[in-house]
Design a protein around this motif. Sequence first.
Motif, mmCIF file in Angstrom:
data_model
loop_
_atom_site.group_PDB
_atom_site.id
_atom_site.type_symbol
_atom_site.label_atom_id
_atom_site.label_comp_id
_atom_site.label_asym_id
_atom_site.label_seq_id
_atom_site.Cartn_x
_atom_site.Cartn_y
_atom_site.Cartn_z
ATOM 1 N N VAL A 9 0.896 -1.276 0.135
ATOM 2 C CA VAL A 9 0.054 -0.290 0.118
ATOM 3 C C VAL A 9 0.917 1.229 -0.135
ATOM 4 O O VAL A 9 1.780 1.319 0.650
ATOM 5 C CB VAL A 9 -1.042 -0.084 1.242
ATOM 6 C CG1 VAL A 9 -1.609 1.264 1.492
ATOM 7 C CG2 VAL A 9 -1.702 -1.164 1.471
ATOM 8 N N THR A 10 0.617 2.037 -0.838
ATOM 9 C CA THR A 10 1.295 3.521 -0.940
ATOM 10 C C THR A 10 0.580 4.506 -0.653
ATOM 11 O O THR A 10 1.050 5.650 -0.370
ATOM 12 C CB THR A 10 2.137 3.746 -2.340
ATOM 13 O OG1 THR A 10 0.773 3.643 -3.307
ATOM 14 C CG2 THR A 10 3.078 2.626 -2.741
ATOM 15 N N ASP A 11 -0.836 4.317 -0.585
ATOM 16 C CA ASP A 11 -1.546 5.484 -0.087
ATOM 17 C C ASP A 11 -2.725 4.991 0.703
ATOM 18 O O ASP A 11 -3.883 4.559 0.204
ATOM 19 C CB ASP A 11 -2.191 6.343 -1.150
ATOM 20 C CG ASP A 11 -2.903 7.614 -0.840
ATOM 21 O OD1 ASP A 11 -3.312 7.638 0.448
ATOM 22 O OD2 ASP A 11 -3.317 8.377 -1.893
ATOM 23 N N TRP A 12 -2.649 4.833 2.056
ATOM 24 C CA TRP A 12 -3.655 4.439 2.990
ATOM 25 C C TRP A 12 -5.004 5.237 2.855
ATOM 26 O O TRP A 12 -6.038 4.780 3.119
ATOM 27 C CB TRP A 12 -3.015 4.505 4.292
ATOM 28 C CG TRP A 12 -2.220 3.031 4.361
ATOM 29 C CD1 TRP A 12 -0.709 3.297 4.432
ATOM 30 C CD2 TRP A 12 -2.523 2.120 4.814
ATOM 31 N NE1 TRP A 12 -0.231 2.116 4.620
ATOM 32 C CE2 TRP A 12 -1.263 1.275 4.953
ATOM 33 C CE3 TRP A 12 -3.550 0.985 5.035
ATOM 34 C CZ2 TRP A 12 -1.013 -0.148 5.038
ATOM 35 C CZ3 TRP A 12 -3.386 -0.311 5.363
ATOM 36 C CH2 TRP A 12 -2.342 -0.862 5.211
ATOM 37 N N ALA A 35 -6.249 6.344 0.187
ATOM 38 C CA ALA A 35 -7.250 6.100 -0.952
ATOM 39 C C ALA A 35 -8.047 4.747 -0.226
ATOM 40 O O ALA A 35 -9.394 4.770 -0.589
ATOM 41 C CB ALA A 35 -6.288 5.627 -2.156
ATOM 42 N N LEU A 36 -7.584 3.953 0.418
ATOM 43 C CA LEU A 36 -8.506 2.785 1.032
ATOM 44 C C LEU A 36 -9.343 3.157 1.902
ATOM 45 O O LEU A 36 -10.539 2.864 1.964
ATOM 46 C CB LEU A 36 -7.382 1.679 1.658
ATOM 47 C CG LEU A 36 -6.524 1.130 0.595
ATOM 48 C CD1 LEU A 36 -5.697 0.092 1.427
ATOM 49 C CD2 LEU A 36 -7.100 0.436 -0.458
ATOM 50 N N LEU A 70 -10.918 4.248 -6.609
ATOM 51 C CA LEU A 70 -9.714 2.982 -6.668
ATOM 52 C C LEU A 70 -8.756 3.239 -7.919
ATOM 53 O O LEU A 70 -7.574 3.320 -8.132
ATOM 54 C CB LEU A 70 -9.937 1.739 -6.043
ATOM 55 C CG LEU A 70 -10.260 1.725 -4.614
ATOM 56 C CD1 LEU A 70 -10.877 0.237 -4.323
ATOM 57 C CD2 LEU A 70 -9.174 2.138 -3.655
ATOM 58 N N ALA A 100 -3.884 3.151 -4.604
ATOM 59 C CA ALA A 100 -3.757 2.854 -3.192
ATOM 60 C C ALA A 100 -2.417 1.869 -3.155
ATOM 61 O O ALA A 100 -1.719 1.970 -2.124
ATOM 62 C CB ALA A 100 -4.895 2.216 -2.493
ATOM 63 N N ASN A 122 -3.159 -1.144 -9.791
ATOM 64 C CA ASN A 122 -4.403 -0.590 -9.299
ATOM 65 C C ASN A 122 -5.674 -0.766 -10.045
ATOM 66 O O ASN A 122 -6.633 -0.835 -9.353
ATOM 67 C CB ASN A 122 -3.935 0.922 -8.966
ATOM 68 C CG ASN A 122 -3.149 1.194 -7.946
ATOM 69 O OD1 ASN A 122 -3.636 0.899 -6.709
ATOM 70 N ND2 ASN A 122 -1.671 1.246 -8.032
#
Length: 124
Positions: A25-28, A30-31, A62, A67, A72
């Motif tokens: 995960v690079t962008d929490w 987004a989740l 998404l 994310a 993705n």
Amino acid sequence: MSNLRIDLAWLLMLAEQKTPGDPQVTDWGALVAAVARHEAEIFDVPVYDSPQQRSAALLQLLIHVPALERGNALFACAVAYAYLVASGLKVVTSPEQVRDLARLVKSGEASVQEIAEELRRWSL
């Protein structure tokens, strides 16, 4: 049909199971945003009132707010598909239909309603 509610753990499970190589995960955010968006309400009225609309909202977010470090579009499509199935719908689609929908969503030309219409065609 009741509104299925998802959480961060469910999204992470799908990322692990459906995305090759288990990308990080690079962008929490987004989740977290995906969880919030699918259950959005205005004055206790759901913004997205069908499984297809909630699935479409997840897919759109998404794809446009990545994310994961990679994969993705695949992840977004897997989430949308899994949401429909978890909502109790029988889903029949082809890899080509999934690819075409992902491309349409990625182009930015499709609204949530238009995406939901395509998802309705997949749902029996």
